[in-house]
Design a protein around this motif. Structure first.
Motif, PDB file in Angstrom:
ATOM      1  N   GLN A 196       0.819  -1.216   0.000  1.00 30.70           N
ATOM      2  CA  GLN A 196       0.000   0.000   0.000  1.00 30.70           C
ATOM      3  C   GLN A 196       0.856   1.271   0.000  1.00 30.70           C
ATOM      4  O   GLN A 196       0.398   2.335  -0.393  1.00 30.70           O
ATOM      5  CB  GLN A 196      -0.933   0.030   1.222  1.00 30.70           C
ATOM      6  CG  GLN A 196      -1.993  -1.022   1.227  1.00 30.70           C
ATOM      7  CD  GLN A 196      -3.166  -0.682   0.332  1.00 30.70           C
ATOM      8  OE1 GLN A 196      -3.203   0.343  -0.318  1.00 30.70           O
ATOM      9  NE2 GLN A 196      -4.143  -1.573   0.291  1.00 30.70           N
ATOM     10  N   LEU A 197       2.096   1.151   0.441  1.00 32.78           N
ATOM     11  CA  LEU A 197       2.993   2.308   0.501  1.00 32.78           C
ATOM     12  C   LEU A 197       3.778   2.510  -0.792  1.00 32.78           C
ATOM     13  O   LEU A 197       4.391   3.559  -0.980  1.00 32.78           O
ATOM     14  CB  LEU A 197       3.961   2.159   1.680  1.00 32.78           C
ATOM     15  CG  LEU A 197       3.314   2.054   3.057  1.00 32.78           C
ATOM     16  CD1 LEU A 197       4.368   1.780   4.116  1.00 32.78           C
ATOM     17  CD2 LEU A 197       2.531   3.310   3.382  1.00 32.78           C
ATOM     18  N   LEU A 198       3.775   1.517  -1.653  1.00 26.61           N
ATOM     19  CA  LEU A 198       4.508   1.576  -2.921  1.00 26.61           C
ATOM     20  C   LEU A 198       3.601   2.112  -4.034  1.00 26.61           C
ATOM     21  O   LEU A 198       2.381   2.115  -3.896  1.00 26.61           O
ATOM     22  CB  LEU A 198       5.018   0.170  -3.270  1.00 26.61           C
ATOM     23  CG  LEU A 198       6.039  -0.424  -2.307  1.00 26.61           C
ATOM     24  CD1 LEU A 198       6.303  -1.884  -2.653  1.00 26.61           C
ATOM     25  CD2 LEU A 198       7.321   0.377  -2.315  1.00 26.61           C
ATOM     26  N   PRO A 199       4.194   2.539  -5.162  1.00 26.78           N
ATOM     27  CA  PRO A 199       3.387   3.066  -6.276  1.00 26.78           C
ATOM     28  C   PRO A 199       2.436   2.025  -6.863  1.00 26.78           C
ATOM     29  O   PRO A 199       2.806   0.871  -7.050  1.00 26.78           O
ATOM     30  CB  PRO A 199       4.436   3.474  -7.322  1.00 26.78           C
ATOM     31  CG  PRO A 199       5.710   3.612  -6.573  1.00 26.78           C
ATOM     32  CD  PRO A 199       5.624   2.656  -5.418  1.00 26.78           C
ATOM     33  N   TRP A 200       1.217   2.486  -7.155  1.00 34.61           N
ATOM     34  CA  TRP A 200       0.197   1.636  -7.768  1.00 34.61           C
ATOM     35  C   TRP A 200      -0.148   2.118  -9.164  1.00 34.61           C
ATOM     36  O   TRP A 200      -0.124   1.360 -10.113  1.00 34.61           O
ATOM     37  CB  TRP A 200      -1.088   1.656  -6.926  1.00 34.61           C
ATOM     38  CG  TRP A 200      -1.124   0.689  -5.800  1.00 34.61           C
ATOM     39  CD1 TRP A 200      -0.097   0.329  -4.987  1.00 34.61           C
ATOM     40  CD2 TRP A 200      -2.259  -0.027  -5.348  1.00 34.61           C
ATOM     41  NE1 TRP A 200      -0.531  -0.564  -4.053  1.00 34.61           N
ATOM     42  CE2 TRP A 200      -1.860  -0.795  -4.250  1.00 34.61           C
ATOM     43  CE3 TRP A 200      -3.578  -0.076  -5.751  1.00 34.61           C
ATOM     44  CZ2 TRP A 200      -2.728  -1.627  -3.561  1.00 34.61           C
ATOM     45  CZ3 TRP A 200      -4.443  -0.890  -5.061  1.00 34.61           C
ATOM     46  CH2 TRP A 200      -4.018  -1.670  -3.976  1.00 34.61           C
ATOM     47  N   ARG A 260       2.401   7.752 -10.306  1.00 36.80           N
ATOM     48  CA  ARG A 260       3.149   8.115  -9.097  1.00 36.80           C
ATOM     49  C   ARG A 260       2.325   7.981  -7.825  1.00 36.80           C
ATOM     50  O   ARG A 260       2.809   8.252  -6.735  1.00 36.80           O
ATOM     51  CB  ARG A 260       3.693   9.533  -9.234  1.00 36.80           C
ATOM     52  CG  ARG A 260       2.640  10.607  -9.216  1.00 36.80           C
ATOM     53  CD  ARG A 260       3.239  12.001  -9.428  1.00 36.80           C
ATOM     54  NE  ARG A 260       2.392  13.062  -9.026  1.00 36.80           N
ATOM     55  CZ  ARG A 260       1.208  13.372  -9.545  1.00 36.80           C
ATOM     56  NH1 ARG A 260       0.711  12.629 -10.510  1.00 36.80           N
ATOM     57  NH2 ARG A 260       0.518  14.395  -9.106  1.00 36.80           N
ATOM     58  N   HIS A 261       1.065   7.569  -7.943  1.00 38.93           N
ATOM     59  CA  HIS A 261       0.171   7.438  -6.790  1.00 38.93           C
ATOM     60  C   HIS A 261       0.420   6.116  -6.071  1.00 38.93           C
ATOM     61  O   HIS A 261       0.415   5.053  -6.676  1.00 38.93           O
ATOM     62  CB  HIS A 261      -1.299   7.509  -7.212  1.00 38.93           C
ATOM     63  CG  HIS A 261      -1.653   8.779  -7.916  1.00 38.93           C
ATOM     64  ND1 HIS A 261      -1.562  10.016  -7.328  1.00 38.93           N
ATOM     65  CD2 HIS A 261      -2.099   9.004  -9.174  1.00 38.93           C
ATOM     66  CE1 HIS A 261      -1.933  10.946  -8.176  1.00 38.93           C
ATOM     67  NE2 HIS A 261      -2.261  10.356  -9.316  1.00 38.93           N
ATOM     68  N   THR A 262       0.599   6.206  -4.758  1.00 36.30           N
ATOM     69  CA  THR A 262       0.788   5.006  -3.944  1.00 36.30           C
ATOM     70  C   THR A 262      -0.564   4.366  -3.648  1.00 36.30           C
ATOM     71  O   THR A 262      -1.618   4.943  -3.936  1.00 36.30           O
ATOM     72  CB  THR A 262       1.489   5.363  -2.616  1.00 36.30           C
ATOM     73  OG1 THR A 262       0.671   6.278  -1.897  1.00 36.30           O
ATOM     74  CG2 THR A 262       2.865   5.962  -2.862  1.00 36.30           C
ATOM     75  N   GLY A 299       3.652  -1.741  -6.313  1.00 32.22           N
ATOM     76  CA  GLY A 299       2.814  -1.898  -5.127  1.00 32.22           C
ATOM     77  C   GLY A 299       1.531  -2.651  -5.412  1.00 32.22           C
ATOM     78  O   GLY A 299       1.087  -3.468  -4.606  1.00 32.22           O
TER      79      GLY A 299
END
Length: 155
Positions: free
Chosen positions: A46-50, A53-55, A132
């Motif tokens: 959940q803290l990594l990019p999805w 650039r949005h996590t 992510g």
């Protein structure tokens, strides 16, 4: 004589209470440790990019599109919140909630990945799934399988 009868009645009530509690709870053992680790991996995902650039947590709150947001919501709800509740309370019915919800979130995750792979065709946000999202999808599949095994272990 009545003292022995009262003690026997109290003992029977204690045994009935213990049996009733055992029927409502599940013993997780090593599987509980594995589930805890996978929940931690899901939180890291959940803290990594999805999406671009949005996590993952940013997607959870509405950035990055509707389909990834649905996966963020279901993975957070079933993968993190319900799993933590099931791990702490050890309620058998919660293992079923986690199992069914985990599979639902896994399908949402597959759709979210697919939506990002085809985002160029419809001008949606993202240039493919972020690391992510892939980590969260893998974690949800492992969680769903682990919770399903746990839920079926009681039948």
């Amino acid at each position: 004589m009545s003292d022995h009868g009262n003690e026997l009645n109290r003992l029977a009530a204690d045994v009935d209470e213990a049996v009733s509690k055992a029927a409502r709870t599940v013993e997780l053992g090593r599987r509980g440790f594995l589930i805890s680790l996978v929940v931690f991996v899901l939180i890291i995902g959940q803290l990594l990019p999805w999406v671009g650039r949005h996590t993952g947590w940013q997607v959870l709150f509405g950035q990055g599109g509707a389909i990834p947001q649905l996966f963020a919501v279901t993975s957070t709800l079933f993968g993190v919140v319900a799993s933590v509740l099931a791990l702490t309370t050890r309620r058998w019915w919660l293992t079923w909630v986690c199992a069914m919800g985990g599979w639902f979130a896994s399908v949402d995750g597959l759709l979210a990945v697919w939506s990002q792979q085809s985002s160029g065709a419809n001008n949606a946000a993202g240039n493919g799934p972020g690391i992510g999202m892939l980590v969260a999808l893998a974690a949800m599949i492992v969680l769903a399988a682990s919770w399903m095994r746990t839920a079926w272990s009681r039948t």
